[in-house]
Design an enzyme around this catalytic site. Structure first.
Site, PDB file in Angstrom:
ATOM      1  N   ASP A 271       0.860  -1.179   0.000  1.00 33.20           N
ATOM      2  CA  ASP A 271       0.000   0.000   0.000  1.00 33.20           C
ATOM      3  C   ASP A 271       0.900   1.234   0.000  1.00 33.20           C
ATOM      4  OD1 ASP A 271      -2.141   1.684   0.117  1.00 33.20           O
ATOM      5  OD2 ASP A 271      -2.811   1.082   2.115  1.00 33.20           O
TER       6      ASP A 271
ATOM      7  N   ASP B 244      -2.927   2.518  -6.092  1.00 34.06           N
ATOM      8  CA  ASP B 244      -1.833   2.596  -5.117  1.00 34.06           C
ATOM      9  C   ASP B 244      -1.730   1.395  -4.184  1.00 34.06           C
ATOM     10  OD1 ASP B 244      -4.131   3.094  -3.696  1.00 34.06           O
ATOM     11  OD2 ASP B 244      -3.321   4.787  -2.558  1.00 34.06           O
ATOM     12  N   GLU B 245      -2.412   0.305  -4.486  1.00 37.12           N
ATOM     13  CA  GLU B 245      -2.267  -0.882  -3.644  1.00 37.12           C
ATOM     14  C   GLU B 245      -2.513  -2.146  -4.447  1.00 37.12           C
ATOM     15  OE1 GLU B 245      -5.287  -1.918  -0.727  1.00 37.12           O
ATOM     16  OE2 GLU B 245      -6.568  -0.291  -1.485  1.00 37.12           O
TER      17      GLU B 245
END
Length: 367
Positions: free
Chosen positions: A18, A116-117
């Protein structure tokens, strides 16, 4: 409902990565004068008459209680010294692509959850490294050295625990949860920290005297199934560290929506529009986080008699802008036949998703 035996697959090695305050971190990296300042990605309410929504913010802004999906006006009220940046989503998407290229050096089993993860299955990885912790550290090192960004990593034998682990020591943290540690880790966790347990479920669990994982572990499977149905079945297993969902490399998100059910019925159009606006803000923030935009706006209305209307409007061009989503949802609402029985539920959804560079659903397709 049939009760199935507890089967816990502990053979896999899963990493959840993350990125830390991703959009804001990219802006700080590219403009060092922002370092140490509260940075908010979202429209400046002083320039928009109070309109706009927070996409994300730096940890300095979070210290003031600013959060994603919060209105820009509330964010400004909490942190008037914040620097508001409207955001450059094509830049964030490009950096996200660079991050995924780093992941791909280690494994092809990648399940992106947003820009973003992602989950990575490194059980059998490209470098033949036995330690998932070592791979997570190498990814963190690569991301920092090549992109000057930090990320947090969670390592465990399933996705549920890896996700919890990555949230445990942010920013730039790394947490390992071994099979023999899982139940103890979960026992000490507040129930609202369980990934996938929403606010309404938390409220119901609190009413049942469940505040921690230990409390949840004390409930029988039948009690949880009776209270929550299929989700109770999952809760019983997750409380014991059991979640056997594999890393999926073909995940494609088809829609992004937000809906709320109201204990107190809504009668006034003005009240309904306030709630429509809240849903539109949440949808806009999620679209931004996923680097998506969509062409079709859907409004869902459920009345006191449980009759449900779903109306949609398709635009000429895809959008991710809160103001556009809100306006179209308002227009649809205004066209509905009047119903005086009161509104029980309102929802706003955007479908026909494409990446914000115009490519249909390529952001999450890793094939």
């Amino acid at each position: 409902m049939l009760i199935f035996p507890l089967i816990n697959d502990t053979s896999r090695k899963i990493i959840h990565i993350d990125m830390d305050a991703f959009f804001a971190a990219v802006e700080v990296r590219d403009n060092p004068s922002l370092r140490g300042k509260p940075v908010i990605i979202g429209a400046d309410p002083r320039e928009t008459g109070g309109r706009g929504v927070v996409s994300t913010c730096s940890y300095e802004a979070r210290a003031f209680g600013v959060r994603s999906a919060m209105s820009s006006k509330e964010a400004y009220d909490r942190c008037p010294q914040a620097v508001f940046i409207s955001g450059n989503y094509s830049k964030y998407q490009e950096v996200g692509r660079q991050v995924r290229e780093i992941f791909a050096r280690y494994t092809d089993k990648i399940e992106p959850m947003s820009i973003d993860e992602a989950y990575l299955d490194v059980t059998a990885n490209k470098l033949g490294i036995a330690s998932a912790v070592k791979i997570a550290k190498m990814i963190q090192y690569d991301v920092w050295q090549e992109l000057q960004l930090t990320c947090s990593a969670g390592v465990s034998y399933n996705k549920f625990l890896a996700k919890l682990a990555s949230d445990f020591q942010k920013p730039a943290g790394l947490t390992l949860i071994l099979p023999e540690e899982a139940e103890g880790f979960l026992a000490n966790l507040p129930i609202e920290k369980f990934h996938g347990v929403g606010k309404k479920t938390v409220e119901r669990l609190h009413e049942m005297g469940v505040f921690t994982g230990k409390d949840l572990q004390g409930l029988s499977e039948m009690v949880l199934i009776d209270q929550f149905g299929r989700f109770g079945y999952d809760l019983y297993r997750k409380a014991r560290g059991i979640s056997n969902s594999p890393v999926r490399t073909d995940r494609v998100r088809k829609s992004i929506g937000s809906e709320r059910t109201y204990a107190k019925l809504l009668y006034a159009d003005e009240d309904a529009k306030v709630e429509i606006s809240k849903n539109a803000k949440r949808v806009a923030a999620t679209l931004a986080k996923h680097g998506k935009q969509g062409r079709t706006i859907v409004l869902k209305v459920r009345y006191a008699d449980f009759s449900t209307l779903t109306k949609r409007r398709t635009l000429d061009e895809a959008t991710a802008h809160f103001e556009v989503i809100e306006r179209i949802a308002y227009d649809i609402f205004d066209e509905l036949v009047e119903n005086t029985s009161g509104i029980r539920l309102l929802g706003v959804t955007v479908t026909g998703l494409e990446s914000d560079d115009g490519r249909l659903d390529l952001l999450e397709r890793q094939e």
